[in-house]
Design a protein around this motif. Structure first.
Motif, PDB file in Angstrom:
ATOM      1  N   THR C 245       0.873  -1.177   0.000  1.00 42.16           N
ATOM      2  CA  THR C 245       0.000   0.000   0.000  1.00 42.16           C
ATOM      3  C   THR C 245       0.908   1.224   0.000  1.00 42.16           C
ATOM      4  OG1 THR C 245       0.006  -0.103   2.385  1.00 42.16           O
ATOM      5  CG2 THR C 245      -1.876  -1.086   1.257  1.00 42.16           C
ATOM      6  N   ASN C 246       0.329   2.394  -0.228  1.00 42.39           N
ATOM      7  CA  ASN C 246       1.131   3.609  -0.209  1.00 42.39           C
ATOM      8  C   ASN C 246       0.977   4.301   1.133  1.00 42.39           C
ATOM      9  OD1 ASN C 246      -0.214   3.504  -3.261  1.00 42.39           O
ATOM     10  ND2 ASN C 246       1.984   3.812  -3.172  1.00 42.39           N
ATOM     11  N   GLN C 247       2.090   4.814   1.652  1.00 44.19           N
ATOM     12  CA  GLN C 247       2.003   5.592   2.884  1.00 44.19           C
ATOM     13  C   GLN C 247       2.275   7.059   2.566  1.00 44.19           C
ATOM     14  OE1 GLN C 247       4.633   2.682   3.676  1.00 44.19           O
ATOM     15  NE2 GLN C 247       2.669   1.740   3.215  1.00 44.19           N
ATOM     16  N   LEU C 248       1.569   7.881   3.272  1.00 37.01           N
ATOM     17  CA  LEU C 248       1.706   9.318   3.058  1.00 37.01           C
ATOM     18  C   LEU C 248       2.741   9.893   4.012  1.00 37.01           C
ATOM     19  CD1 LEU C 248       0.690  11.920   1.711  1.00 37.01           C
ATOM     20  CD2 LEU C 248      -1.059  12.041   3.488  1.00 37.01           C
ATOM     21  N   GLN C 269      17.291  10.804   0.655  1.00 35.48           N
ATOM     22  CA  GLN C 269      15.938  10.279   0.806  1.00 35.48           C
ATOM     23  C   GLN C 269      15.832   8.939   0.115  1.00 35.48           C
ATOM     24  OE1 GLN C 269      12.575   9.084  -0.726  1.00 35.48           O
ATOM     25  NE2 GLN C 269      12.661  11.039  -1.785  1.00 35.48           N
ATOM     26  N   ASN C 270      15.574   7.925   0.916  1.00 33.43           N
ATOM     27  CA  ASN C 270      15.493   6.574   0.371  1.00 33.43           C
ATOM     28  C   ASN C 270      14.264   5.875   0.929  1.00 33.43           C
ATOM     29  OD1 ASN C 270      16.171   4.229  -0.961  1.00 33.43           O
ATOM     30  ND2 ASN C 270      17.643   3.553   0.592  1.00 33.43           N
ATOM     31  N   TRP C 271      13.137   6.544   0.922  1.00 35.31           N
ATOM     32  CA  TRP C 271      11.883   5.901   1.301  1.00 35.31           C
ATOM     33  C   TRP C 271      11.625   4.762   0.332  1.00 35.31           C
ATOM     34  CZ3 TRP C 271      10.385   7.378   5.848  1.00 35.31           C
ATOM     35  CH2 TRP C 271      10.404   8.720   6.256  1.00 35.31           C
ATOM     36  N   TYR C 272      10.862   3.809   0.749  1.00 35.86           N
ATOM     37  CA  TYR C 272      10.526   2.697  -0.135  1.00 35.86           C
ATOM     38  C   TYR C 272       9.795   3.237  -1.369  1.00 35.86           C
ATOM     39  CZ  TYR C 272       8.433  -1.587  -1.876  1.00 35.86           C
ATOM     40  OH  TYR C 272       8.049  -2.614  -2.694  1.00 35.86           O
ATOM     41  N   ILE C 282       6.168   5.101  -0.784  1.00 38.27           N
ATOM     42  CA  ILE C 282       5.798   6.292  -0.013  1.00 38.27           C
ATOM     43  C   ILE C 282       5.381   7.419  -0.953  1.00 38.27           C
ATOM     44  CG2 ILE C 282       6.693   8.034   1.585  1.00 38.27           C
ATOM     45  CD1 ILE C 282       6.658   5.418   2.970  1.00 38.27           C
ATOM     46  N   TYR C 283       4.339   8.141  -0.556  1.00 37.69           N
ATOM     47  CA  TYR C 283       4.031   9.411  -1.211  1.00 37.69           C
ATOM     48  C   TYR C 283       4.718  10.492  -0.385  1.00 37.69           C
ATOM     49  CZ  TYR C 283       0.218   7.204  -3.897  1.00 37.69           C
ATOM     50  OH  TYR C 283      -0.519   6.433  -4.744  1.00 37.69           O
ATOM     51  N   ASN C 284       5.705  11.097  -0.956  1.00 35.08           N
ATOM     52  CA  ASN C 284       6.540  12.029  -0.213  1.00 35.08           C
ATOM     53  C   ASN C 284       6.176  13.456  -0.618  1.00 35.08           C
ATOM     54  OD1 ASN C 284       8.692  12.645   1.532  1.00 35.08           O
ATOM     55  ND2 ASN C 284      10.114  12.825  -0.190  1.00 35.08           N
ATOM     56  N   PHE C 285       5.267  14.063   0.124  1.00 42.70           N
ATOM     57  CA  PHE C 285       4.779  15.405  -0.215  1.00 42.70           C
ATOM     58  C   PHE C 285       5.268  16.379   0.862  1.00 42.70           C
ATOM     59  CE2 PHE C 285       0.813  13.120  -2.085  1.00 42.70           C
ATOM     60  CZ  PHE C 285       1.548  12.750  -3.199  1.00 42.70           C
ATOM     61  N   VAL C 286       6.371  17.002   0.572  1.00 41.26           N
ATOM     62  CA  VAL C 286       7.099  17.684   1.625  1.00 41.26           C
ATOM     63  C   VAL C 286       7.265  19.172   1.316  1.00 41.26           C
ATOM     64  CG1 VAL C 286       9.363  17.804   2.720  1.00 41.26           C
ATOM     65  CG2 VAL C 286       8.309  15.599   2.305  1.00 41.26           C
ATOM     66  N   ALA C 309       7.587   6.473  -3.968  1.00 44.14           N
ATOM     67  CA  ALA C 309       6.832   6.238  -5.191  1.00 44.14           C
ATOM     68  C   ALA C 309       6.603   7.576  -5.884  1.00 44.14           C
ATOM     69  CB  ALA C 309       5.505   5.563  -4.873  1.00 44.14           C
ATOM     70  N   ILE C 310       6.249   8.581  -5.085  1.00 43.34           N
ATOM     71  CA  ILE C 310       6.032   9.925  -5.622  1.00 43.34           C
ATOM     72  C   ILE C 310       6.746  10.934  -4.739  1.00 43.34           C
ATOM     73  CG2 ILE C 310       4.328  11.676  -6.238  1.00 43.34           C
ATOM     74  CD1 ILE C 310       2.252   9.522  -6.496  1.00 43.34           C
ATOM     75  N   THR C 311       7.470  11.804  -5.358  1.00 45.97           N
ATOM     76  CA  THR C 311       8.121  12.880  -4.618  1.00 45.97           C
ATOM     77  C   THR C 311       7.569  14.202  -5.122  1.00 45.97           C
ATOM     78  OG1 THR C 311      10.134  11.598  -4.320  1.00 45.97           O
ATOM     79  CG2 THR C 311      10.330  13.972  -4.084  1.00 45.97           C
ATOM     80  N   TRP C 312       7.186  15.034  -4.196  1.00 42.61           N
ATOM     81  CA  TRP C 312       6.632  16.356  -4.502  1.00 42.61           C
ATOM     82  C   TRP C 312       7.287  17.278  -3.502  1.00 42.61           C
ATOM     83  CZ3 TRP C 312       4.009  19.951  -1.595  1.00 42.61           C
ATOM     84  CH2 TRP C 312       3.160  20.865  -2.250  1.00 42.61           C
ATOM     85  N   LYS C 313       8.296  17.974  -3.931  1.00 36.09           N
ATOM     86  CA  LYS C 313       9.154  18.598  -2.941  1.00 36.09           C
ATOM     87  C   LYS C 313       9.961  19.722  -3.567  1.00 36.09           C
ATOM     88  CE  LYS C 313      13.097  17.166  -0.225  1.00 36.09           C
ATOM     89  NZ  LYS C 313      14.027  16.083   0.048  1.00 36.09           N
ATOM     90  N   TYR C 314       9.935  20.892  -2.972  1.00 33.81           N
ATOM     91  CA  TYR C 314      10.625  22.058  -3.536  1.00 33.81           C
ATOM     92  C   TYR C 314      11.322  22.846  -2.431  1.00 33.81           C
ATOM     93  CZ  TYR C 314       7.057  20.486  -6.693  1.00 33.81           C
ATOM     94  OH  TYR C 314       6.253  19.660  -7.444  1.00 33.81           O
TER      95      TYR C 314
END
Lengths: 441, 280, 480
Positions: C245-248, C269-272, C282-286, C309-314
């Motif tokens: 599953t995806n974790q937020l 950053q080495n989240w699954y 991981i949904y990485n919304f940082v 899985a997804i990185t959203w980061k600035y």
């Protein structure tokens, strides 16, 4: 008009000024009654626009562009007027005057290789390049479709030695005109076009130009858009009384392999000018060369949104876009380059150079590269600055006064693009326009 | 130096290869013994560069027949990096630029890969720096080149020197130098050739690929082979190179035409003698 | 066999941090409501100002929409199906490491972050965060001698409430964006760093984030304040088990640099990242932002993004102080079906502010890697300068590399320069390295790390080597 069901507790939104403007425009501009492609399009576009507001900054494609200049234009068709006095065309130039109504080919003898597109082909090809570029639903395209009453459609059969000059001069008339053009270049054909737009009143010129380039065809298209806005002091906020002219120019090209397309655009002086050159290299292997130069002053806005899509391998793009922003002007450039997986060995270069000349002006630049193919060369660069101090200093150290040195450098900045316009453009004194100077009489 | 009893290092037997389905090598035979220097000469398109690439294992070339034995073992079964590790070296005609990858790091990794294969211990960065500085002398190269990216922005001569430096570090048993002289001025040519001469010994063999005599003025070959249309047409001593210089390559064309005509005949005869069933 | 023809066989290296620690966890029920926000605050025994802060953020969040402008796509996130608080069952913080559950110590040791006195890293102080709480912080006493505060943000709320109240939410307002609002409402733990005036932090500080639960969101909050003339180098590492599953993960990081202060923030950053078919991860919304509040202050972000899985980061810099400097160095590698939309924003407000952006994106497999950046020269940014360089490397013909640099200027005496290029590993380069005895995979990783060299040079030494290895590992099997 959206009807709100009775009893539903919703506050009716204030009428959108854009919608009201469109409604007025359509009322004053009777619909075409024939069964031509234009009439069908008009109906479609008017319907689509009816429920739609003007583009707003909430849309990514209009994020930096204030469209309020559009509704400041009287919502009426441009009145028919006496032909403006234009400088006589040089030899070897065929001039067609575009006025949105009447047949520009009336009484004109076309040079060998250039002919009116036959009705069947017009039927088949009308709108095709827009569709292929995914632009049929773009707001400026729909507006054009809703108002254009005439299409100039030409077929180019072979290399044409005569330059085709397309001129529209709306002078200080008030209202809206829609110009629709279609150029079909057969394989191996070539044509040089200079499109000139002049305006100084509260009028809006909407242009949609479709171009199809067959295999090995060549099109060199110069666009010289010379607006003249009221002095900035008068027009802080555009109103109908002192509205500055608006140009919405949309060019959709489809290129076959081995074709060469050159678009050279120089734009200045409009309250709002929005240029949308779109190019599709249908099977790649074509060459596209884009040159843009735009200048804003006063409270003007010029926005170029270009997009080049390579739908096959071995395509080439060479794009240079330049902008000058003075006064409280706003210059926007958004240049998309799309290289999907099938476009291997694409070679695309894009350069955006902007000069910010006043501390009230603004520049927004956004290159967009979308690449899926791995064997490609795609480079882009962007700079925003004022004139190079070291260059200025160099000239000054040779005894040239600072303001003169600055003008020299600006002139050089502009000439690089202007020199690429078809030679007969000299008649229209493009440099004076871009430099913000009064053209010589 | 020719010694008939010296061990055979490389034995190429009826080697055939094609690129993009186009046959380029059409039966090459060549034997290199320890201590020998061979020169392969021929016009552009004769297949000499292809021969070098095939020996090094370039993925764009497909071997379609024949064999290559390196010290008795099948060379063609090996990956390019394995060939290098056991002592085969290709000096590139056009050394590739690799931005971002430091030259020093590259040389160290390559040297250690070879040393590991030889059962020697890996050199740490300090030991390697000492070694590389010493070997720089062979090609009179400025140590500053070690700090740059592999071949990036190197002039033609600098690239070739970098090739010979790699050879000096890897100590190959068979060195194939593809047009090492191309693009070199006379001084650079002397330096590069001097490096090759220093590195040649009784234990290794060198295969020079060139089409000019001028390289052979500074490196004396034991054998000269003339290559044309994908095979070795004639073999001789160093005097053959002089003869080529004098007579040019036109006679080669005549000979090739003759050869190909006779082969076609033989082929036709062979097909003619088959029964229809065999052909079908 | 050309490189292009052989690319596409994607077998990802097994994720070596994908284990789950079997530990009893205290979790609250799934879902988000005002009560949940109050419950989190109560569990942490927070002062009233913080509860207010959270509730305000929650109200703002309710009115906001998830951003949709990034080049990423995912199934809608069900915010009511997430657990907003999970903690290992033990007292939140132990006086000494001896009281910490050995399973937790073991977990961090397995991750390469030993915490016990004997084994701990000699030159880095570590704050270890497990799911929603901080487990342990090393070298606290030694740092305290220098006046440096390094502790979990929960502790800081208790022990240094005035600092938290003064700085929390001042760089990233809770209504800045959808995810920052969410984080402000429910943040659980994270690190707090305070470097007092004139102090150069005697050692690197590091926080290691570990997500362990499968259904828990992680919402950590980090706040770093460097007073006048202070300096610190801070490292952040993160891993998570493999779940399908995806974790937020929606973190907020705020940095404040006063006059002459300098903060260097590095992330590996080495989240699954999910499996090779894009399942899980991981949904990485940082939201990360630093404010150069003081003159001549300096904030530098370095990130190596290989996971999620997804990185959203600035990570961004607000360059307010005159002559302040912002930097952003980034390597983002995506493989398989990963999506990354990352970049930076440099807001030049003060005069003579300078910024540098170096971004290296590597896209392999079916992944999508976008650089999105903004450089903005405000009307007062006289003499400001920016230089940006965005390079993309494509591996295989199924991966996407997008570049969207927004450039805005309102100051004629400011200059912006942006360059971007695209390259790939050519078959000829590979062959050249191979012909010198360098194996195929090593040749690829050499070229990739060569491509990233400008960024790796910015990382603290141990991290640089780590990052290099990580990239090699991630790419294994993606070429060839």
């Amino acid at each position: 008009m959206v009807t709100i069901p009775v009893g539903e507790l919703r506050v009716q939104s204030r009428p959108n000024p854009g919608q009201a403007w469109l409604a007025d425009l359509f009322t004053s501009l009777p619909a075409l009654a024939d069964n031509s492609v234009l009439a069908a399009q008009q109906q479609r576009c008017r319907q689509a626009l009816a429920g739609e507001a003007l583009p707003s900054r909430r849309q990514e494609a209009w994020r930096f562009t204030d469209t309020s200049a559009i509704t400041a234009i009287p919502a009426q068709p441009l009145p028919r007027q006496a032909a403006a006095a234009l400088p006589a065309p040089p030899a070897n130039v065929l001039r067609l005057v575009l006025a949105g109504s009447g047949d520009p080919l009336q009484g004109v003898v076309l040079p060998v290789g250039l002919e009116r597109l036959e009705a069947g082909a017009l039927e088949a090809l009308f709108g095709e390049a827009l569709e292929a570029n995914g632009a049929a639903a773009a707001w400026p395209v729909r507006l054009n479709g809703a108002v254009a009453g005439q299409v100039l459609a030409l077929r180019v059969r072979q290399p044409v030695p005569t330059l085709l000059e397309l001129v529209s001069d709306t002078g200080d008339a008030a209202g809206v005109q829609g110009l629709r053009l279609l150029l079909v270049l057969d394989p191996g054909a070539s044509l040089e076009v200079l499109e000139v737009h002049r305006a100084r009143g509260a009028n809006l010129t909407s242009v949609v130009l479709e171009a199809r380039l067959g295999r090995g065809a060549r099109l060199r298209h110069g666009l010289l858009a010379q607006g003249q806005s009221p002095q900035p002091a008068v027009a802080e906020r555009p109103t109908a009384a002192c509205a500055a002219p608006v140009l919405l120019h949309h060019l959709a090209a489809v290129q076959d392999p081995d074709s060469e397309l050159e678009l050279i655009a120089a734009v200045a002086g409009w309250g709002l000018a929005r240029l949308e050159p779109l190019v599709l290299q249908r099977s790649g292997a074509a060459s596209t060369r884009l040159r843009g130069l735009q200048r804003v002053d006063g409270s003007q806005v010029v926005d170029t949104h270009s997009r080049v899509l390579f739908a096959g391998p071995d395509g080439r793009l060479d794009q240079v876009h330049k902008a000058l922003a003075d006064g409280s002007g706003r210059s926007v450039f958004n240049g998309a380059v799309v290289v999907p997986r099938q476009a291997q060995r694409t070679d695309a270069a894009q350069l955006s150079r902007s000069l910010l000349l006043s501390d009230r002006a603004r520049i927004d630049t956004k290159p967009e590269l979308e690449i899926v193919a791995d064997d490609v060369k795609c480079a882009h660069g962007a700079t925003v600055s004022r004139l190079q101090q070291n260059e200025l200093f160099y000239l000054q150290s040779r005894g040239i006064a600072a303001d003169q040195a600055a003008r020299l450098l600006l002139r050089g900045f502009c000439e690089e693009v202007l020199a690429e316009l078809p030679a007969p453009s000299a008649l229209w004194q493009p440099l004076a326009l871009l430099m913000g100077e009064e053209p010589a009489p | 130096m020719i010694r008939p009893d010296a061990p055979v290092l490389l034995e190429i037997c009826d080697l055939r290869a094609s690129v993009e389905e186009q046959p380029i090598l059409k039966g090459v035979n060549l034997t290199l013994r320890a201590g020998e220097i061979h020169a392969v000469m021929g016009r552009n398109g004769s297949g000499k560069s292809t021969l070098s690439k095939v020996l090094a294992g370039h993925p764009a070339y497909r071997v379609t027949g024949g064999s290559v034995l390196y010290r008795g073992d099948d060379l063609l079964a090996l990956q390019p990096e394995q060939r290098a590790r056991i002592g085969l070296f290709l000096g590139f005609q056009y050394p590739v630029e690799i931005p971002g990858v430091s030259n020093l790091e590259f040389l160290r990794v390559a040297t250690n890969a070879r040393r590991l294969e030889q059962g020697l211990e890996e050199l740490d960065t300090f030991a390697f720096e000492d070694l590389v500085r010493e070997r720089l002398q062979v090609v009179q190269m400025d140590p500053a080149f070690l700090e740059r990216s592999v071949n990036e922005g190197f002039s033609g001569g600098e690239k070739k020197r970098n090739e010979i430096l790699q050879m000096a570090l890897l100590q190959p048993l068979v060195a194939i130098l593809d047009e090492t002289d191309s693009g070199l001025d006379i001084d650079a040519l002397r330096i590069v050739a001097g490096g090759v001469n220093q590195l040649a010994s009784a234990d290794n063999a060198t295969l020079l690929i060139t089409h000019y005599q001028r390289l052979l003025d500074v490196i004396t070959p034991d054998y000269v082979h003339v290559m044309a249309a994908g095979r070795i047409l004639r073999t001789g001593g160093k005097e053959l190179a002089l003869e080529l210089e004098e007579r040019g390559y036109d006679w080669v064309d005549v000979e090739i035409e003759r050869l190909e005509a006779s082969e076609l005949e033989a082929l036709a005869a062979a097909q003619g003698s088959r029964t229809p069933a065999e052909v079908g | 066999m050309t490189a292009a023809a052989t690319v596409g066989d994607l077998v990802s290296q097994p994720y070596k941090y994908g284990f789950v620690t079997d530990i009893e966890t205290e979790k609250i029920a799934k879902g988000l409501s005002e009560d949940v926000v109050r419950l989190i605050s109560a569990k942490k025994d927070e002062p009233a100002f913080l509860l207010d802060f959270r509730l305000r953020a929650y109200q703002q969040w309710l009115k906001m929409d998830e951003p949709d402008w990034a080049s990423i796509g995912h199934a809608p996130i069900d915010y009511q199906n997430i657990i907003y608080y999970a903690a290992p069952k033990q007292q939140a913080k132990k006086a000494s490491l001896d009281e910490v559950d050995p399973k937790l110590l073991e977990t961090f040791e397995k991750l390469g972050i030993p915490l016990s006195e004997q084994k701990r890293l000699s030159n880095v102080a570590v704050d270890a965060v497990f799911d929603s709480v901080s487990i342990a912080t090393t070298y606290k006493e030694k740092l305290a001698e220098h006046g440096v505060i390094f502790c979990s943000i929960s502790e800081a709320v208790k022990d240094h409430a005035e600092l938290i109240e003064r700085y929390l939410g001042t760089v990233v307002p809770s209504n800045d964006n959808y995810f920052s609002a969410l984080n402000s409402a429910v943040f659980s733990d994270g690190s707090f760093v305070f470097i007092p005036k004139g102090v150069a932090c005697p050692m690197d500080l590091s926080t290691y984030f570990r997500i362990n639960s499968g259904d828990t969101g992680q919402f950590e909050r980090t706040l770093i304040v460097a007073e006048e003339g202070a300096s610190v180098s801070y490292l952040e590492g993160c891993t998570a088990p493999m779940f399908d599953t995806n974790q937020l993960h929606a973190a907020v990081v705020e940095l404040v640099a006063l006059d002459d202060a300098s903060i260097k923030y590095s992330t590996v950053q080495n989240w699954y990242a999910g499996d090779e078919n894009g399942v899980g991860g991981i949904y990485n919304f940082v939201t990360k932002r630093g404010q150069c509040r003081g003159d001549r202050s300096h904030i530098s972000w370095t990130q190596v993004e290989t996971g999620s899985a997804i990185t959203w980061k600035y990570p961004s810099c607000v360059l307010q102080g005159a002559d302040s400097v912002g930097e952003f160095y980034s390597v983002a590698l995506t493989n398989n079906h990963q999506q990354a939309d990352t970049g930076t924003k440099m807001f030049h407000i003060g005069p003579r502010t300078r910024s540098t952006i170096v971004s290296k994106g590597i896209s392999a497999g079916h992944s999508s890697n976008s650089y999105r950046g903004l450089v903005q020269m405000g009307p007062k940014a006289v003499g400001a300068r920016n230089y940006s360089q965005c390079d993309s490397m494509l591996i295989g013909d199924q991966a996407a590399a997008n570049t969207y640099p927004y450039i805005r200027s309102q100051q004629p005496d400011a200059s912006i320069e942006h360059e971007a290029s695209t390259c790939r590993i050519s078959a000829d380069q590979l062959f050249y390295l191979q012909s010198r005895g360098i194996g195929f995979e090593e040749a690829v990783s050499m070229m990739v790390s060569g491509f990233c060299r400008d960024v790796f040079n910015q990382l603290p030494l141990e991290f640089a080597a780590e990052a290099d290895k990580l990239l090699a590992l991630k790419l294994e099997g993606s070429v060839g």
